[in-house]
Write an enzyme that holds these catalytic residues in place. Structure first.
Site, PDB file in Angstrom:
ATOM      1  N   HIS A  70       0.840  -1.199   0.000  1.00  0.00           N
ATOM      2  CA  HIS A  70       0.000   0.000   0.000  1.00  0.00           C
ATOM      3  C   HIS A  70       0.882   1.258   0.000  1.00  0.00           C
ATOM      4  CE1 HIS A  70      -3.497   2.486   1.498  1.00  0.00           C
ATOM      5  NE2 HIS A  70      -2.502   3.173   2.044  1.00  0.00           N
ATOM      6  N   GLU A  71       1.857   1.286   0.900  1.00  0.00           N
ATOM      7  CA  GLU A  71       2.711   2.481   0.981  1.00  0.00           C
ATOM      8  C   GLU A  71       3.534   2.646  -0.292  1.00  0.00           C
ATOM      9  OE1 GLU A  71       1.875   4.438   3.101  1.00  0.00           O
ATOM     10  OE2 GLU A  71       0.957   3.180   4.631  1.00  0.00           O
ATOM     11  N   HIS A  75       1.544   4.158  -3.021  1.00  0.00           N
ATOM     12  CA  HIS A  75       1.332   5.603  -2.878  1.00  0.00           C
ATOM     13  C   HIS A  75       2.349   6.404  -3.697  1.00  0.00           C
ATOM     14  CE1 HIS A  75      -2.036   6.323  -0.335  1.00  0.00           C
ATOM     15  NE2 HIS A  75      -1.562   5.649   0.696  1.00  0.00           N
ATOM     16  N   GLU A  87      -5.884   6.617  -1.822  1.00  0.00           N
ATOM     17  CA  GLU A  87      -5.876   5.487  -0.891  1.00  0.00           C
ATOM     18  C   GLU A  87      -6.416   4.221  -1.563  1.00  0.00           C
ATOM     19  OE1 GLU A  87      -4.412   5.436   1.893  1.00  0.00           O
ATOM     20  OE2 GLU A  87      -3.978   7.590   1.923  1.00  0.00           O
ATOM     21  N   ASP A 142      -4.645   0.735  -2.012  1.00  0.00           N
ATOM     22  CA  ASP A 142      -5.207  -0.519  -1.492  1.00  0.00           C
ATOM     23  C   ASP A 142      -5.239  -1.596  -2.579  1.00  0.00           C
ATOM     24  OD1 ASP A 142      -5.639   0.308   1.107  1.00  0.00           O
ATOM     25  OD2 ASP A 142      -7.731   0.860   0.807  1.00  0.00           O
TER      26      ASP A 142
HETATM   27 ZN   LIG Z   1      -2.452   5.176   2.384  1.00  0.00          ZN
END
Ligand SMILES: [Zn+2]
Length: 725
Positions: free
Chosen positions: A562-563, A566, A623, A627
């Site tokens: 997830h990070e 980003h 986000e 995800d």
């Molecule tokens: Zn996030």
């Protein structure tokens, strides 16, 4: 006080470049602010504080729900099948299939507005911090300077009798200053003064990385000055919003009354404060508009800022904040400053004084006597989030300590509670995920070679921070003692603001952290091109040394993915490998990205967590992209890790199935409707159910693992499946 801002997890911070976090925590001690849309760091945002304030996500220990038993003699299995609801089909609602048993038997603890895996771990960490702080407070002859500060700070907060007797008297000097404001020049000086305390006033001002020169720190001026969570709370015209504004006026009235005003006069003043803040809200950008880093980058000379606000003398402001030479600065929202100039000149002096009193007491309420604490809780927790009961004193004091001197507390915490071997294991996992994402980029069907090359370069350049900072913050210049609790908090805030403003015009320190070590969260910071995992999250159910690979890749692996993603979401992709806001995409690949991210916006906008309340697909797109990409990359990394190994079933589930069950488990939660509403209105993260069902319904790997039919709620039709990273 909540001078820090944080980028709360997985995203509390919405601002264009705030840190992208993992979990929509209500920023614990760290505040949640309208972040300077362009300010890089997760650090704190001095001059602006948190609207949804004191919310330490700490919970009560009760019953089966919490039980953070310090030493688990019978730790739960890495994935507990008792938490499932097998009466729900995995093809209908996987979130409920994986978590429904737990959801059915779990009440929301009265201290919480939301309760789930994150909160349970936060409670466990709280017990550890409690132990650390109590021990530090007991050692009155401590020679370790961090332990001394933590012990004194905590002891001052726990001395309830003294805090009660003092009431608001420790604020007397500040209130006297406000009483002395006579003319508009005094108003300006008081705004500057409150900023040096970290108290909200008119706008926000801090330091931050220059988006287009990532080696340097510049001054950042941004919209702010509000007491409610977002501009929309002032501008929406539906009945619920109007009612909330009435409740806000009542709250402000009560707080001013507690400071000694007559209730009738306080009521009139509160209405004027609402009117002042409404004017600022009308000049403010929406959260969606704040997501555009280009639009929120407006670097200019101080003279150009002066031209925007002809009546607000910046020379005086800089003198009062001790910034004789601010240099070029970024003005996040120029139109806001035009509006702020009007508010500055048109608001009567007496109304300004009430506004200052309100924000001073609002900022410090959590460290004052019980009448202030309870009234503050009543509006920001009960009204806005539905929380029933305030947390016990020790949890609030621990949260305040973390907010004020978090790296001193964090240093003591990691020494006792963070096993060094966790760091090595995490590095391994990060490297495996990085290589899975690289594989994926190389084979992306929609991206051209030139863009792929730049994307791989950016991925290879990611900095990885795990556990705690290599270089700890130095608090030696900060005075902490066993005197009034609120004065410790104010001095810590002044110390932070000073430290922040002192960075202006200097090179960026790339070793800094935007979260404290015990935080149960993680973030990506596009300006440093780094992914950061505090010690607090490196525990079960996210990271479990005793678990099989499937569970760890589904838990912390998906958080890592997830990070990383980003770095390539709608905001992150606009920054390059060294953190500059620079377009490294070919027009063709950029157009294809936008087409695909548009499909993500569409998908999530369909979700309706409460009747009539839809997820804001634009606000949550970064986000959601993270995800969807995160779980896909983590799954690919797991496949590599499993290659050539025997793939045994556990509890009747294949490793592939356990991966998705473990993933669903980290988002397990129950939430009050009020909190859900606040979240959908202001938070860039989607509600938990959609963080599971959204990504999985896009993923063919998931469909295969559970052998689901082509047509069912958990499998989106092929032409609607989103596939970016
Ligand atoms: Zn996030």
């Amino acid at each position: 006080m909540r001078h820090r801002t944080c980028l709360t997890l997985l995203g509390v911070l919405t601002a264009a470049t705030a840190l992208a976090q993992t979990e929509p925590q209500k920023s614990p001690p760290l505040a949640t602010v309208t972040p300077p849309p362009n300010v890089q760091t997760a650090g704190k945002i001095p001059a602006e504080k948190s609207p949804p304030p004191p919310t330490s996500p700490v919970a009560q220990t009760q019953g089966e729900i919490t039980t953070p038993a310090p030493e688990d003699k019978n730790p739960p299995p890495p994935f507990d099948t008792a938490n499932m609801d097998t009466s729900v089909k995995p093809s209908d609602d996987f979130f409920l299939y994986a978590n429904g048993g737990w959801i059915k038997r779990t009440p929301i603890p009265p201290e919480y507005s939301r309760w789930g895996s994150f909160n349970q771990l936060i409670e466990k960490n709280n017990d550890a911090l409690h132990d650390v702080a109590e021990r530090a407070a007991g050692e009155t002859t401590a020679t370790n300077p961090d332990a001394k500060k933590v012990g004194d700070y905590y002891a001052s907060g726990m001395d309830e009798a003294k805090v009660e007797v003092a009431h608001a008297r420790p604020l007397a000097d500040e209130l006297k200053r406000i009483d002395g404001v006579k003319d508009r020049n005094d108003v300006l000086k008081e705004i500057a003064h409150l900023h040096t305390l970290g108290v909200t006033s008119l706008f926000g001002f801090t330091s931050g990385q220059d988006d287009k020169n990532s080696t340097m720190v510049i001054a950042q001026a941004y919209q702010g000055g509000l007491g409610m969570p977002d501009r929309d709370y002032y501008t929406k015209t539906d009945d619920a919003s109007k009612k909330l504004r009435d409740q806000y006026v009542q709250h402000v009235t009560k707080m001013l009354t507690l400071l000694g005003e007559e209730p009738k006069a306080a009521g009139e003043h509160a209405k004027k404060i609402l009117a002042l803040e409404t004017s600022l809200a009308q000049a403010s950008r929406t959260k969606v508009e704040l997501r555009d880093p280009q639009k929120n980058y407006n670097k200019m000379k101080a003279s150009a800022l002066q031209a925007l606000t002809p009546d607000f003398k910046w020379d005086t402001y800089f003198k009062e904040t001790n910034l004789p030479n601010s240099g070029e600065l970024n003005v996040g929202q120029p139109d806001f400053f035009k509006g702020a100039n009007k508010v500055f000149t048109s608001t009567p002096i007496d109304d300004w004084k009430e506004y200052f009193r309100w924000h001073l007491v609002h900022a410090t309420a959590g460290e004052l006597s019980a009448d202030f604490v309870n009234e503050n809780f009543s509006f920001y927790e009960t009204t806005l989030r539905g929380t029933k009961q305030i947390k016990p004193r020790w949890k609030r004091v621990v949260a305040s300590t973390d907010s004020s001197i978090g790296e001193a507390l964090g240093k003591l915490y990691v020494a006792d509670y963070f096993p060094p071997e966790s760091k090595a294991r995490m590095l391994d996992l990060v490297n495996n995920l990085r290589s899975a994402l690289a594989d994926r980029i190389k084979t992306l069907e929609w991206m051209d070679d030139a863009t792929k090359e730049a994307a791989l370069k950016k991925l290879a350049a990611f900095t990885v921070k795990i556990g705690y900072p290599d270089k700890w913050r130095d608090y030696s210049g900060l005075q902490i003692d066993r005197g009034p609790f609120v004065l410790n908090a104010i001095r810590a805030s002044i110390f932070d603001v000073h430290r922040d403003l002192n960075k202006i015009g200097k090179p960026v320190d790339r070793l800094e952290w935007g979260m404290t070590p015990p935080t149960v969260n993680a973030y990506y910071n596009p300006k440093l091109n780094e992914i950061v995992f505090p010690a607090g999250i490196l525990q079960p159910p996210f990271f479990n040394p005793k678990a099989d690979d499937a569970i760890n890749y589904g838990g912390i692996g998906a958080v890592i993915g997830h990070e990383m993603t980003h770095g390539f979401d709608d905001q992150g992709r606009q920054f390059d490998e060294v953190g500059n806001l620079r377009d490294w995409w070919t027009p063709e690949s950029a157009a294809k990205f936008k087409e695909r991210s548009g499909a993500v916006v569409k998908q999530y906008s369909e979700y309706e967590p409460l009747p009539g309340l839809h997820v804001n697909g634009e606000l949550t797109q970064g986000e959601n992209i993270a995800d969807i990409g995160g779980v896909k990359i983590a799954y690919a990394a797991l496949q590599k890790a499993l290659a050539g190994k025997p793939q045994e079933k556990i509890d009747g589930f294949t490793p592939q199935q356990r991966f998705f069950l473990g993933f669903a488990q980290i988002w397990r939660s129950v939430q009050r409707d009020e909190d859900l509403k606040l979240m959908v209105n202001t938070n860039p993260h989607s509600p938990a159910r959609y963080r599971v069902n959204g990504p999985l319904s896009d993923l063919v790997e998931f469909q295969k693992a559970f052998n689901l039919p082509d047509s069912c709620p958990m499998v989106r039709p092929a032409d609607k499946k989103v596939n970016i990273w």
